[in-house]
Design an enzyme around this catalytic site. Structure first.
Site, PDB file in Angstrom:
ATOM      1  N   TYR A  34       6.871   3.603  -7.089  1.00 50.92           N
ATOM      2  CA  TYR A  34       7.094   5.055  -7.198  1.00 50.92           C
ATOM      3  C   TYR A  34       8.443   5.599  -8.257  1.00 50.92           C
ATOM      4  O   TYR A  34       8.359   6.203  -9.284  1.00 50.92           O
ATOM      5  CB  TYR A  34       7.342   5.675  -6.271  1.00 50.92           C
ATOM      6  CG  TYR A  34       5.949   5.398  -5.263  1.00 50.92           C
ATOM      7  CD1 TYR A  34       4.736   6.222  -5.864  1.00 50.92           C
ATOM      8  CD2 TYR A  34       5.799   4.695  -4.293  1.00 50.92           C
ATOM      9  CE1 TYR A  34       3.671   6.053  -4.984  1.00 50.92           C
ATOM     10  CE2 TYR A  34       4.674   4.479  -3.605  1.00 50.92           C
ATOM     11  CZ  TYR A  34       3.375   5.204  -4.169  1.00 50.92           C
ATOM     12  OH  TYR A  34       2.359   4.971  -3.088  1.00 50.92           O
ATOM     13  N   ARG A  71      -5.223   7.369  -3.728  1.00 52.38           N
ATOM     14  CA  ARG A  71      -6.525   6.732  -3.527  1.00 52.38           C
ATOM     15  C   ARG A  71      -6.580   6.317  -2.192  1.00 52.38           C
ATOM     16  O   ARG A  71      -7.893   5.963  -1.858  1.00 52.38           O
ATOM     17  CB  ARG A  71      -6.098   5.409  -4.569  1.00 52.38           C
ATOM     18  CG  ARG A  71      -5.046   4.652  -4.336  1.00 52.38           C
ATOM     19  CD  ARG A  71      -5.005   3.140  -5.078  1.00 52.38           C
ATOM     20  NE  ARG A  71      -3.775   2.478  -4.585  1.00 52.38           N
ATOM     21  CZ  ARG A  71      -3.692   1.555  -3.731  1.00 52.38           C
ATOM     22  NH1 ARG A  71      -5.057   1.460  -2.839  1.00 52.38           N
ATOM     23  NH2 ARG A  71      -2.849   0.856  -3.235  1.00 52.38           N
TER      24      ARG A  71
END
Length: 367
Positions: free
Chosen positions: A157, A272
């Site tokens: 990230y 997801r």
């Protein structure tokens, strides 16, 4: 006073939805899940900060991870030094997997150049016995060289948010987002992505929440007046109104003097894979704090937080804990104040107030 907290109720409904409608699926951890697909959770920030109250949340851990993301770091040393251990298992798993190949190479004649590191890399150097996770994390804490070698998680990230690789340069998506908000707040391109297809194989774990988008709107005159009233107090606000009413004017000058926001901003993230019991409450609070920080940076009002959720699951060893949480009555949501800008804040710059919750519910991590 009526409890404004609908967030906990929506979360409890999502847990019940999984229990009622979920199908059994296998997963990479070997634990097994009960799963549904395609859900959404929404929260109005005016109701309070989105930190669940039906179990005590690890607030400092969440703040520490967000600081780490925003710094652009991908090494767990900062997390470990600040008592945040949610990525420990991923780093240790990477060490364990890599060290197996290193051992084979060493037995064939130290082709991996392991000899200078043999004392550190193994719990029992004579038998080439790998470190335990506890030993591994302790070395991350005290040995910078070891942390640099084994604490890296790959371009996850923080790397994607702050230094997305492009030929010949790195792109700071967070800085670009802030710059675009300043010049074109109505843009439909106010997005940050962590899903870099070209680098997935180098990450210890592909991003679960893979991108977010922000949306702004102009506040109505009534909304701005209410913000002014809240800032100056009822009595002073009424005096302002009395002064301008006979002349048919407005409060535009006062709105400027008191730096009243002219826009509201919402954030929607896409995820997801959703570990609903342990991960999702964390994600909701983290993106809520990110929204608050961006709003403060831009002098906007945080409006709505939206999560688009893909594979929404309960690990099979979290089912009883979920049932317990569903039974609990929510408290009012807390408030949060941020004292510094998005690029310079630390954990002491985030102030949580009026947080009342039920006790924490322990559940095993599935790595």
């Amino acid at each position: 006073m009526r409890n404004m907290n609908t967030l906990d109720s929506k979360y409890q409904e999502l847990l019940q939805d999984i229990l009622d409608n979920g199908i059994t699926k296998s997963d990479r951890t070997g634990t097994g899940t009960i799963s549904v697909f395609g859900r959404q959770i929404r929260h109005r920030m005016s109701q309070g900060f989105p930190l669940l109250t039906t179990k005590k949340m690890a607030w400092k851990t969440m703040v520490t991870e967000l600081i780490w993301f925003l710094s652009g770091s991908t090494n767990i040393k900062y997390l470990v030094m600040n008592g945040c251990h949610i990525w420990d298992g991923d780093a240790y798993k990477n060490y364990s997997k890599t060290i197996e190949g290193v051992i084979d190479g060493y037995k064939c004649g130290d082709i991996m150049g392991m000899q200078p590191h043999i004392e550190k890399w193994f719990s029992n150097p004579d038998d080439l016995e790998p470190l335990t996770q506890e030993e591994f994390i302790n070395l991350i804490k005290i040995d910078d060289e070891f942390a640099e070698r084994w604490g890296e998680l790959g371009p996850i990230y923080g790397a994607q948010w702050r230094s997305w690789l492009k030929v010949g340069e790195k792109i700071d998506q967070i800085q670009n987002l802030i710059d675009e908000l300043k010049t074109n707040p109505d843009s439909r391109r106010l997005m940050v992505s962590a899903w870099n297809v070209g680098e997935l194989e180098h990450m210890v774990l592909p991003p679960c929440h893979y991108g977010f988008q922000v949306y702004t709107r102009k506040l109505t005159g009534e909304e701005m007046w209410l913000l002014l009233k809240k800032k100056v107090g009822e009595e002073k606000f009424q005096l302002m109104v009395d002064d301008i009413f006979p002349f048919g004017g407005g409060l535009s000058e006062e709105l400027e003097v008191y730096n009243i926001p002219k826009r509201a901003i919402s954030l929607m993230w896409n995820q997801r894979s959703v570990d609903t019991f342990l991960g999702l409450p964390f994600n909701i609070a983290s993106y809520g704090l990110l929204l608050k920080m961006i709003a403060d940076e831009m002098n906007m009002v945080p409006d709505e937080l939206i999560g688009n959720l893909g594979d929404v699951h309960l690990y099979r060893n979290h089912v009883e804990q979920a049932k317990e949480q569903i039974k609990r009555e929510p408290f009012d949501l807390p408030t949060v104040h941020v004292r510094d800008g998005i690029f310079s804040f630390g954990d002491k710059d985030v102030i949580l107030e009026n947080y009342q919750s039920h006790p924490a519910i322990k559940a095993p991590l599935s790595n």
